[in-house]
Motif scaffolding. Structure first.
Motif, PDB file in Angstrom:
ATOM      1  N   ALA A 158     -17.330  -5.429  -9.329  1.00 37.51           N
ATOM      2  CA  ALA A 158     -16.515  -5.657  -8.141  1.00 37.51           C
ATOM      3  C   ALA A 158     -15.230  -6.396  -8.501  1.00 37.51           C
ATOM      4  CB  ALA A 158     -17.302  -6.435  -7.095  1.00 37.51           C
ATOM      5  N   ALA A 159     -15.319  -7.354  -9.386  1.00 34.03           N
ATOM      6  CA  ALA A 159     -14.134  -8.126  -9.786  1.00 34.03           C
ATOM      7  C   ALA A 159     -13.079  -7.205 -10.389  1.00 34.03           C
ATOM      8  CB  ALA A 159     -14.525  -9.219 -10.771  1.00 34.03           C
ATOM      9  N   GLU A 160     -13.504  -6.294 -11.232  1.00 32.13           N
ATOM     10  CA  GLU A 160     -12.561  -5.357 -11.856  1.00 32.13           C
ATOM     11  C   GLU A 160     -11.918  -4.451 -10.812  1.00 32.13           C
ATOM     12  OE1 GLU A 160     -12.522  -1.798 -15.184  1.00 32.13           O
ATOM     13  OE2 GLU A 160     -14.139  -3.278 -15.229  1.00 32.13           O
ATOM     14  N   ARG A 161     -12.694  -4.003  -9.840  1.00 36.37           N
ATOM     15  CA  ARG A 161     -12.147  -3.154  -8.768  1.00 36.37           C
ATOM     16  C   ARG A 161     -11.135  -3.932  -7.933  1.00 36.37           C
ATOM     17  NH1 ARG A 161     -16.196  -0.851  -4.917  1.00 36.37           N
ATOM     18  NH2 ARG A 161     -14.353   0.202  -4.119  1.00 36.37           N
ATOM     19  N   VAL A 162     -11.468  -5.178  -7.603  1.00 33.96           N
ATOM     20  CA  VAL A 162     -10.546  -6.004  -6.818  1.00 33.96           C
ATOM     21  C   VAL A 162      -9.236  -6.185  -7.580  1.00 33.96           C
ATOM     22  CG1 VAL A 162     -10.130  -8.328  -5.890  1.00 33.96           C
ATOM     23  CG2 VAL A 162     -12.330  -7.193  -5.488  1.00 33.96           C
ATOM     24  N   GLU A 163      -9.333  -6.527  -8.852  1.00 38.23           N
ATOM     25  CA  GLU A 163      -8.122  -6.725  -9.655  1.00 38.23           C
ATOM     26  C   GLU A 163      -7.289  -5.456  -9.738  1.00 38.23           C
ATOM     27  OE1 GLU A 163      -9.496  -8.350 -13.359  1.00 38.23           O
ATOM     28  OE2 GLU A 163      -9.790 -10.346 -12.494  1.00 38.23           O
ATOM     29  N   ASP A 164      -7.948  -4.302  -9.919  1.00 37.89           N
ATOM     30  CA  ASP A 164      -7.217  -3.034  -9.977  1.00 37.89           C
ATOM     31  C   ASP A 164      -6.485  -2.747  -8.673  1.00 37.89           C
ATOM     32  OD1 ASP A 164      -7.884  -2.473 -12.596  1.00 37.89           O
ATOM     33  OD2 ASP A 164      -9.425  -0.983 -12.096  1.00 37.89           O
ATOM     34  N   GLU A 165      -7.159  -2.973  -7.550  1.00 33.83           N
ATOM     35  CA  GLU A 165      -6.524  -2.693  -6.257  1.00 33.83           C
ATOM     36  C   GLU A 165      -5.413  -3.686  -5.958  1.00 33.83           C
ATOM     37  OE1 GLU A 165      -6.849   0.138  -5.028  1.00 33.83           O
ATOM     38  OE2 GLU A 165      -8.672   0.694  -6.103  1.00 33.83           O
ATOM     39  N   VAL A 166      -5.605  -4.940  -6.318  1.00 32.69           N
ATOM     40  CA  VAL A 166      -4.531  -5.930  -6.153  1.00 32.69           C
ATOM     41  C   VAL A 166      -3.319  -5.496  -6.978  1.00 32.69           C
ATOM     42  CG1 VAL A 166      -3.836  -8.303  -6.738  1.00 32.69           C
ATOM     43  CG2 VAL A 166      -5.980  -7.887  -5.514  1.00 32.69           C
ATOM     44  N   ALA A 167      -3.559  -5.041  -8.204  1.00 32.20           N
ATOM     45  CA  ALA A 167      -2.460  -4.572  -9.056  1.00 32.20           C
ATOM     46  C   ALA A 167      -1.758  -3.374  -8.427  1.00 32.20           C
ATOM     47  CB  ALA A 167      -2.993  -4.214 -10.440  1.00 32.20           C
ATOM     48  N   ASP A 168      -2.523  -2.441  -7.867  1.00 30.93           N
ATOM     49  CA  ASP A 168      -1.913  -1.270  -7.223  1.00 30.93           C
ATOM     50  C   ASP A 168      -1.066  -1.673  -6.022  1.00 30.93           C
ATOM     51  OD1 ASP A 168      -3.094   0.442  -9.066  1.00 30.93           O
ATOM     52  OD2 ASP A 168      -4.756   1.009  -7.734  1.00 30.93           O
ATOM     53  N   VAL A 169      -1.593  -2.576  -5.189  1.00 27.87           N
ATOM     54  CA  VAL A 169      -0.847  -3.041  -4.012  1.00 27.87           C
ATOM     55  C   VAL A 169       0.444  -3.717  -4.452  1.00 27.87           C
ATOM     56  CG1 VAL A 169      -0.877  -4.728  -2.117  1.00 27.87           C
ATOM     57  CG2 VAL A 169      -2.859  -3.230  -2.493  1.00 27.87           C
ATOM     58  N   LEU A 170       0.342  -4.605  -5.427  1.00 25.30           N
ATOM     59  CA  LEU A 170       1.528  -5.323  -5.895  1.00 25.30           C
ATOM     60  C   LEU A 170       2.534  -4.369  -6.537  1.00 25.30           C
ATOM     61  CD1 LEU A 170       3.015  -7.976  -6.229  1.00 25.30           C
ATOM     62  CD2 LEU A 170       1.702  -8.374  -8.333  1.00 25.30           C
ATOM     63  N   ALA A 171       2.048  -3.409  -7.303  1.00 30.59           N
ATOM     64  CA  ALA A 171       2.949  -2.447  -7.953  1.00 30.59           C
ATOM     65  C   ALA A 171       3.744  -1.658  -6.912  1.00 30.59           C
ATOM     66  CB  ALA A 171       2.158  -1.502  -8.849  1.00 30.59           C
ATOM     67  N   TYR A 172       3.062  -1.146  -5.903  1.00 24.54           N
ATOM     68  CA  TYR A 172       3.776  -0.386  -4.880  1.00 24.54           C
ATOM     69  C   TYR A 172       4.712  -1.275  -4.070  1.00 24.54           C
ATOM     70  CZ  TYR A 172       1.492   4.054  -5.729  1.00 24.54           C
ATOM     71  OH  TYR A 172       1.080   5.240  -6.300  1.00 24.54           O
ATOM     72  N   LEU A 173       4.308  -2.513  -3.800  1.00 23.46           N
ATOM     73  CA  LEU A 173       5.186  -3.422  -3.071  1.00 23.46           C
ATOM     74  C   LEU A 173       6.451  -3.720  -3.881  1.00 23.46           C
ATOM     75  CD1 LEU A 173       5.788  -5.173  -0.631  1.00 23.46           C
ATOM     76  CD2 LEU A 173       4.469  -7.006  -1.720  1.00 23.46           C
ATOM     77  N   LEU A 174       6.285  -3.976  -5.171  1.00 28.41           N
ATOM     78  CA  LEU A 174       7.454  -4.251  -6.019  1.00 28.41           C
ATOM     79  C   LEU A 174       8.354  -3.028  -6.147  1.00 28.41           C
ATOM     80  CD1 LEU A 174       5.906  -6.476  -8.839  1.00 28.41           C
ATOM     81  CD2 LEU A 174       7.343  -7.194  -6.902  1.00 28.41           C
ATOM     82  N   GLN A 175       7.775  -1.841  -6.235  1.00 26.65           N
ATOM     83  CA  GLN A 175       8.586  -0.620  -6.303  1.00 26.65           C
ATOM     84  C   GLN A 175       9.341  -0.398  -4.991  1.00 26.65           C
ATOM     85  OE1 GLN A 175       6.404   2.793  -8.035  1.00 26.65           O
ATOM     86  NE2 GLN A 175       5.027   1.255  -8.891  1.00 26.65           N
ATOM     87  N   PHE A 176       8.671  -0.672  -3.878  1.00 29.59           N
ATOM     88  CA  PHE A 176       9.299  -0.568  -2.564  1.00 29.59           C
ATOM     89  C   PHE A 176      10.494  -1.514  -2.492  1.00 29.59           C
ATOM     90  CE2 PHE A 176       9.430  -2.131   1.864  1.00 29.59           C
ATOM     91  CZ  PHE A 176       9.609  -0.939   2.555  1.00 29.59           C
ATOM     92  N   CYS A 177      10.297  -2.756  -2.934  1.00 36.04           N
ATOM     93  CA  CYS A 177      11.379  -3.736  -2.936  1.00 36.04           C
ATOM     94  C   CYS A 177      12.521  -3.307  -3.843  1.00 36.04           C
ATOM     95  CB  CYS A 177      10.843  -5.111  -3.360  1.00 36.04           C
ATOM     96  SG  CYS A 177       9.785  -5.875  -2.123  1.00 36.04           S
ATOM     97  N   GLU A 178      12.197  -2.753  -4.981  1.00 28.34           N
ATOM     98  CA  GLU A 178      13.217  -2.277  -5.926  1.00 28.34           C
ATOM     99  C   GLU A 178      14.100  -1.216  -5.277  1.00 28.34           C
ATOM    100  OE1 GLU A 178      15.212  -1.828  -9.666  1.00 28.34           O
ATOM    101  OE2 GLU A 178      13.784  -3.360  -9.059  1.00 28.34           O
ATOM    102  N   VAL A 179      13.476  -0.246  -4.626  1.00 30.07           N
ATOM    103  CA  VAL A 179      14.209   0.857  -4.009  1.00 30.07           C
ATOM    104  C   VAL A 179      15.119   0.365  -2.887  1.00 30.07           C
ATOM    105  CG1 VAL A 179      13.894   2.938  -2.581  1.00 30.07           C
ATOM    106  CG2 VAL A 179      12.573   2.657  -4.672  1.00 30.07           C
ATOM    107  N   LEU A 180      14.668  -0.628  -2.126  1.00 28.64           N
ATOM    108  CA  LEU A 180      15.454  -1.129  -1.001  1.00 28.64           C
ATOM    109  C   LEU A 180      16.322  -2.335  -1.345  1.00 28.64           C
ATOM    110  CD1 LEU A 180      12.959  -0.744   1.979  1.00 28.64           C
ATOM    111  CD2 LEU A 180      14.884   0.720   1.347  1.00 28.64           C
ATOM    112  N   GLY A 181      16.239  -2.808  -2.588  1.00 26.43           N
ATOM    113  CA  GLY A 181      17.058  -3.941  -3.002  1.00 26.43           C
ATOM    114  C   GLY A 181      16.615  -5.263  -2.393  1.00 26.43           C
ATOM    115  N   ILE A 182      15.312  -5.413  -2.190  1.00 27.47           N
ATOM    116  CA  ILE A 182      14.759  -6.641  -1.616  1.00 27.47           C
ATOM    117  C   ILE A 182      14.291  -7.556  -2.742  1.00 27.47           C
ATOM    118  CG2 ILE A 182      12.861  -7.598  -0.234  1.00 27.47           C
ATOM    119  CD1 ILE A 182      12.909  -4.902   1.330  1.00 27.47           C
ATOM    120  N   ASP A 183      14.695  -8.808  -2.692  1.00 27.21           N
ATOM    121  CA  ASP A 183      14.183  -9.810  -3.619  1.00 27.21           C
ATOM    122  C   ASP A 183      12.906 -10.353  -2.989  1.00 27.21           C
ATOM    123  OD1 ASP A 183      13.531 -12.248  -4.897  1.00 27.21           O
ATOM    124  OD2 ASP A 183      15.639 -12.655  -5.364  1.00 27.21           O
ATOM    125  N   ALA A 184      11.756  -9.889  -3.479  1.00 33.48           N
ATOM    126  CA  ALA A 184      10.465 -10.231  -2.874  1.00 33.48           C
ATOM    127  C   ALA A 184      10.225 -11.734  -2.854  1.00 33.48           C
ATOM    128  CB  ALA A 184       9.332  -9.508  -3.605  1.00 33.48           C
TER     129      ALA A 184
END
Length: 122
Positions: free
Chosen positions: A58-84
Motif C-alpha cells: 500500500a505504501a508503494e501505491r500511495v507514493e506512486d499516486e502522490v508522484a503522479d498527482v504532483l507530476a501532473y500538477l507541476l506540468q499543468f503549472c508549467e503550461v500555464l506559467g504558474i509558480d506553484a
C-alpha cells in the motif's frame, strides 16, 4: 520544485508530447490520478488510513499516486506559467487572514482605536 518541473517538461519534449499537454488534458489527468489515490483509501477505516504507510504494498501505491498527482500538477503549472510555490504561499497567507487562530488578536485588532493593546502617545 522548479528543477522537477523542468525535468518533466524535458521528458515530455523528448517524447514530443507537448501537443497533448494542454491545460484541459493535464487537469483531466490530474483528476484521474487524484481519484486513483482516493481509491487506495476508499474502504479503509480512519484508523487503517493512518497506518497505510506501514503496509509495504500500500505504501508503494500511495507514493506512486502522490508522484503522479504532483507530476501532473507541476506540468499543468508549467503550461500555464504558474509558480506553484508562490501560489501556495499566497493562498496560505490569505487563509491565515481568513481563518485567524481563535483567541489570538491580529495586528489590525491591536491597532483599533478602542483596543486596550493600542499604544498611543496620549
Amino acid at each position: 520544485m522548479r528543477v522537477l518541473q523542468r525535468r518533466l517538461a524535458d521528458f515530455a519534449a523528448a517524447r514530443r508530447w507537448q501537443p497533448y499537454h494542454t491545460p484541459k488534458n493535464l487537469v483531466s489527468a490530474l483528476s484521474v490520478e487524484a481519484a486513483e489515490l482516493v481509491e487506495i483509501f476508499q474502504w479503509l477505516t480512519p484508523e487503517e488510513s493512518v497506518r497505510v504507510m506501514d503496509r509495504p504494498g500500500a505504501a508503494e501505491r500511495v507514493e506512486d499516486e502522490v508522484a503522479d498527482v504532483l507530476a501532473y500538477l507541476l506540468q499543468f503549472c508549467e503550461v500555464l506559467g504558474i509558480d506553484a510555490a508562490a501560489a501556495l504561499a499566497a493562498k496560505i497567507e490569505r487563509n491565515e487572514k481568513r481563518f485567524p487562530v481563535p483567541g489570538r488578536r491580529t495586528e489590525a485588532d491591536r491597532s483599533a482605536p478602542d483596543s486596550p493593546d493600542r499604544h498611543s502617545p496620549e
